[in-house]
Design an enzyme around this catalytic site. Structure first.
Site, PDB file in Angstrom:
ATOM      1  N   GLU A 225       0.847  -1.190   0.000  1.00  0.00           N
ATOM      2  CA  GLU A 225       0.000   0.000   0.000  1.00  0.00           C
ATOM      3  C   GLU A 225       0.881   1.239   0.000  1.00  0.00           C
ATOM      4  O   GLU A 225       2.011   1.195   0.495  1.00  0.00           O
ATOM      5  CB  GLU A 225      -0.853   0.045   1.282  1.00  0.00           C
ATOM      6  CG  GLU A 225      -1.798  -1.129   1.486  1.00  0.00           C
ATOM      7  CD  GLU A 225      -3.197  -0.851   0.985  1.00  0.00           C
ATOM      8  OE1 GLU A 225      -3.408   0.213   0.359  1.00  0.00           O
ATOM      9  OE2 GLU A 225      -4.068  -1.686   1.204  1.00  0.00           O
ATOM     10  N   CYS A 226       0.337   2.355  -0.499  1.00  0.00           N
ATOM     11  CA  CYS A 226       1.051   3.632  -0.388  1.00  0.00           C
ATOM     12  C   CYS A 226       1.067   4.098   1.053  1.00  0.00           C
ATOM     13  O   CYS A 226       1.820   4.970   1.428  1.00  0.00           O
ATOM     14  CB  CYS A 226       0.335   4.729  -1.169  1.00  0.00           C
ATOM     15  SG  CYS A 226       0.043   4.364  -2.860  1.00  0.00           S
ATOM     16  N   GLY A 227       0.147   3.546   1.845  1.00  0.00           N
ATOM     17  CA  GLY A 227       0.006   4.012   3.224  1.00  0.00           C
ATOM     18  C   GLY A 227      -1.253   4.824   3.399  1.00  0.00           C
ATOM     19  O   GLY A 227      -1.657   5.110   4.517  1.00  0.00           O
TER      20      GLY A 227
END
Ligand code: SF4
Length: 239
Positions: A225-227
């Protein structure tokens, strides 16, 4: 938290969790517009929501985190969406251009420090973009990742201090593509070339038959995930 208590969020989630995406969006627009926004990377799911918003409330502000590393096909889709719906998706850029950023760090960070690259080029611009808003819409699906499996239709996003609404949470990939086909929704042509999930070009590859649909993102690393959509310890979430 803006004018919305934890109890109200829980109640709204309970009331809406079995509803259709359009019903969820109608409630969201009635409750939050014009302090409502949406971030999109122009994935298939995001294009479905844009189609729905075009019918429900086309004035909802929609933006894209233009990291400088997106595929040309992705940016071209923004123009196709404008032609189809009259909706101009705003481009939110990081403070530094790609050449400036890479010069500052002695080269690109996406290989050695992808978390920092995502933080600098997505998270920080997103935080800036949502100031003054009460809620945001995301296009995540519960079955995409284990993190996303724990999301609610309506939840508090502590990371960005917003109510987060996930209208497609209960949809499957098949639901998404049936809706796109039925409504002839514009979508990224890379989806037809083995890219089910599309992010920045340095961190996205085509997948092979049988691979998980997000396995082409940050392939070969533990990063999934990108976060931005990761639940944090305060119960929030992060795209
Ligand atoms: S997806 Fe890759 S190129 Fe895009 S911001 Fe994250 S690390 Fe950087």
């Amino acid at each position: 938290m803006p004018d919305f208590s934890a109890a109200e969020i829980a109640l709204a989630n309970e009331d809406l969790k079995e509803n259709s995406p359009q019903q969820i969006l109608q409630w969201t627009v009635a409750r939050f517009h014009p302090r409502l926004t949406m971030a999109t990377a122009f994935g298939a799911e995001g294009c479905c929501i844009i189609h729905m918003l075009a019918e429900i409330e086309p004035a909802v502000r929609i933006f894209n985190l233009e990291t400088g590393y997106q595929f040309t096909e992705t940016l071209a889709l923004r123009d196709r969406i404008k032609s189809r719906y009259g909706i101009e998706v705003e481009l939110i850029r990081p403070e530094l251009s790609v050449p400036e950023y890479e010069k500052k760090h002695g080269g690109p960070l996406y290989v050695l420090k992808p978390d920092q690259c995502c933080f600098d080029r997505k998270t920080i611009p997103l935080r800036r973009a949502v100031v003054g808003y009460d809620a945001w819409i995301s296009a995540i699906r519960r079955d995409q990742t284990t993190h996303r499996a724990h999301a609610d239709v309506v939840q508090w996003d502590a990371k960005f201090n917003l109510v987060k609404v996930n209208p497609l949470l209960g949809w499957t990939k098949q639901d998404v593509w049936a809706f796109i086909s039925e409504n002839k929704i514009p979508y990224n042509p890379l989806h037809d070339q083995g890219y089910p999930s599309i992010g920045c070009w340095p961190c996205t590859r085509a997948i092979m038959d049988g691979e998980d649909e997000r396995s082409g993102r940050w392939a070969g690393t533990a990063k999934k995930e990108c976060g931005l959509h990761v639940m944090d310890q305060e119960g929030g979430s992060g795209i």
